[in-house]
Scaffold this motif. Structure first.
Motif, PDB file in Angstrom:
ATOM      1  N   UNK A  70       0.806  -1.232   0.000  1.00 28.24           N
ATOM      2  CA  UNK A  70       0.000   0.000   0.000  1.00 28.24           C
ATOM      3  C   UNK A  70       0.832   1.273   0.000  1.00 28.24           C
ATOM      4  N   UNK A  71       1.920   1.290   0.781  1.00 35.65           N
ATOM      5  CA  UNK A  71       2.746   2.491   0.861  1.00 35.65           C
ATOM      6  C   UNK A  71       3.276   2.899  -0.521  1.00 35.65           C
ATOM      7  N   UNK A 134      -1.671  13.909   1.096  1.00 35.18           N
ATOM      8  CA  UNK A 134      -2.323  13.686   2.379  1.00 35.18           C
ATOM      9  C   UNK A 134      -2.426  12.215   2.721  1.00 35.18           C
ATOM     10  N   UNK A 135      -2.752  11.378   1.735  1.00 38.89           N
ATOM     11  CA  UNK A 135      -2.866   9.932   1.959  1.00 38.89           C
ATOM     12  C   UNK A 135      -1.528   9.352   2.401  1.00 38.89           C
ATOM     13  N   UNK A 136      -0.438   9.777   1.772  1.00 43.72           N
ATOM     14  CA  UNK A 136       0.895   9.288   2.144  1.00 43.72           C
ATOM     15  C   UNK A 136       1.230   9.697   3.577  1.00 43.72           C
ATOM     16  N   UNK A 141       1.856   7.887   9.157  1.00 47.52           N
ATOM     17  CA  UNK A 141       1.423   8.021  10.557  1.00 47.52           C
ATOM     18  C   UNK A 141       1.008   6.665  11.109  1.00 47.52           C
ATOM     19  N   UNK A 142       0.221   5.925  10.328  1.00 42.17           N
ATOM     20  CA  UNK A 142      -0.214   4.585  10.768  1.00 42.17           C
ATOM     21  C   UNK A 142       0.991   3.662  10.904  1.00 42.17           C
ATOM     22  N   UNK A 143       1.947   3.771   9.989  1.00 42.53           N
ATOM     23  CA  UNK A 143       3.143   2.930  10.042  1.00 42.53           C
ATOM     24  C   UNK A 143       3.921   3.133  11.333  1.00 42.53           C
ATOM     25  N   UNK A 144       3.985   4.377  11.802  1.00 41.52           N
ATOM     26  CA  UNK A 144       4.777   4.688  12.995  1.00 41.52           C
ATOM     27  C   UNK A 144       4.008   4.403  14.284  1.00 41.52           C
ATOM     28  N   UNK A 145       2.756   4.838  14.362  1.00 38.32           N
ATOM     29  CA  UNK A 145       2.016   4.757  15.615  1.00 38.32           C
ATOM     30  C   UNK A 145       1.246   3.444  15.788  1.00 38.32           C
ATOM     31  N   UNK A 204       0.184  15.736  11.452  1.00 44.22           N
ATOM     32  CA  UNK A 204       0.701  14.366  11.416  1.00 44.22           C
ATOM     33  C   UNK A 204       2.226  14.327  11.437  1.00 44.22           C
ATOM     34  N   UNK A 205       2.873  15.144  10.595  1.00 45.86           N
ATOM     35  CA  UNK A 205       4.332  15.097  10.528  1.00 45.86           C
ATOM     36  C   UNK A 205       4.981  15.653  11.797  1.00 45.86           C
TER      37      UNK A 205
END
Length: 314
Positions: A70-71, A134-136, A141-145, A204-205
């Motif tokens: 997906x990424x 924005x999607x990236x 964010x999901x990948x990290x948290x 997010x960033x």
């Protein structure tokens, strides 16, 4: 001849007459109100560079099965969006040159239809490019948290639905923009969309940077001297500055232009700002050139595949 026809429709307010425009230019005083002449060759050169860059990104992701996630699908969609900006820009330039030199003869109704198609294509690619940025950010964010739950949250099916939704919404919204570009309501929606994306990426960033800084602080507190903490924090700050700085510099002036169209269409100083419209378009095209450097070419796996693609092409 200028480029990016649908964005050119927003060059100045619809209620600004030629007389008002001239008076405003003189009234605001000075040569800086004369705008900045951008040669068509610059539009063409940047469009070609962006096209080649993003085409290589798409080819590398399609070639390497390790990048079928997906990424990288989102990065691929961003590259496709930026590539469409370049293709539609080049297509419009070619179309207009053929018409101007009499090498292509068409009925006015056909020309208007072709112009509307190109307008919709460019607007759709611009909106989708913003959307995938924005999607990236959300995906990172999901990948990290939520690292342990990432594959259950961002499944391939959800990624496909997300990509399809973005393309569909971009196409519909671009058709509305081209049809009702003189409506302040449509412009306000477009401005709101940009501000939403800006705030989303900013929040997010910054949150991701704060977590990384906290993590480095925890590690460095157990080490002496804490050189790794300072170096890691500096690297994270630089990355954050590049991500948000490029986004704001490339897109900010154009959307500030739209804000002025809505708020002060006849103000002399606003009119002077309108005269630099072509510069704002150049910045948008520059964003298509810079995106692969930020989001794609920093991946070691993608760079390795890219070298294979370039080698095979020769």
């Amino acid at each position: 001849m200028s480029t990016l026809a649908p964005l050119r429709l927003l060059r100045e307010p619809s209620n600004a007459s030629e007389g008002n425009h001239s008076n405003a230019t003189v009234g605001a005083g000075g040569g800086w109100c004369q705008g900045l002449g951008i040669p068509n060759e610059l539009f063409l050169a940047l469009g070609l560079v962006s096209l080649v860059e993003n085409l290589l990104v798409v080819a590398a992701i399609l070639k390497n099965r390790n990048l079928h996630s997906p990424t990288y699908y989102f990065i691929c969609c961003l590259a496709v969006s930026d590539m469409l900006v370049s293709i539609s820009n080049l297509a419009e330039m070619l179309f207009m040159l053929l018409l101007e030199h009499g090498l292509l003869v068409m009925r006015p109704s056909v020309v208007r239809h072709m112009d509307s198609v190109i307008d919709t294509l460019i607007c759709s690619s611009v909106v989708s490019s913003l959307s995938f940025l924005g999607v990236i950010a959300v995906d990172r964010y999901i990948t990290i948290f939520y690292a342990l739950r990432y594959h259950s949250i961002m499944t391939l099916q959800r990624a496909v639905v997300t990509m399809a939704s973005v393309w569909l919404a971009s196409t519909v919204s671009s058709a509305v923009l081209v049809t009702y570009y003189r409506s302040n309501t449509v412009l306000l929606c477009l401005i709101g969309f940009f501000l939403f994306m800006l705030v989303l990426m900013l929040v997010l960033y910054i949150h991701m940077f704060a977590l990384a800084r906290h993590h480095l602080h925890s590690i460095s507190s157990q080490q002496k001297p804490p050189t790794a903490h300072r170096g890691g924090s500096l690297k994270g700050a630089v990355t954050l500055t590049i991500l948000l700085g490029v986004f704001f510099i490339c897109w900010g002036p154009f959307f500030f232009h739209l804000i002025l169209i809505v708020t002060c269409p006849t103000n002399p100083f606003c009119t002077c700002f309108f005269s630099y419209f072509n510069l704002f378009l150049i910045l948008i095209i520059c964003n298509s050139v810079i995106d692969p450097l930020i989001y794609a070419f920093r991946s070691q796996e993608l760079r390795r595949t890219l070298r294979e693609v370039v080698t095979c092409s020769w």
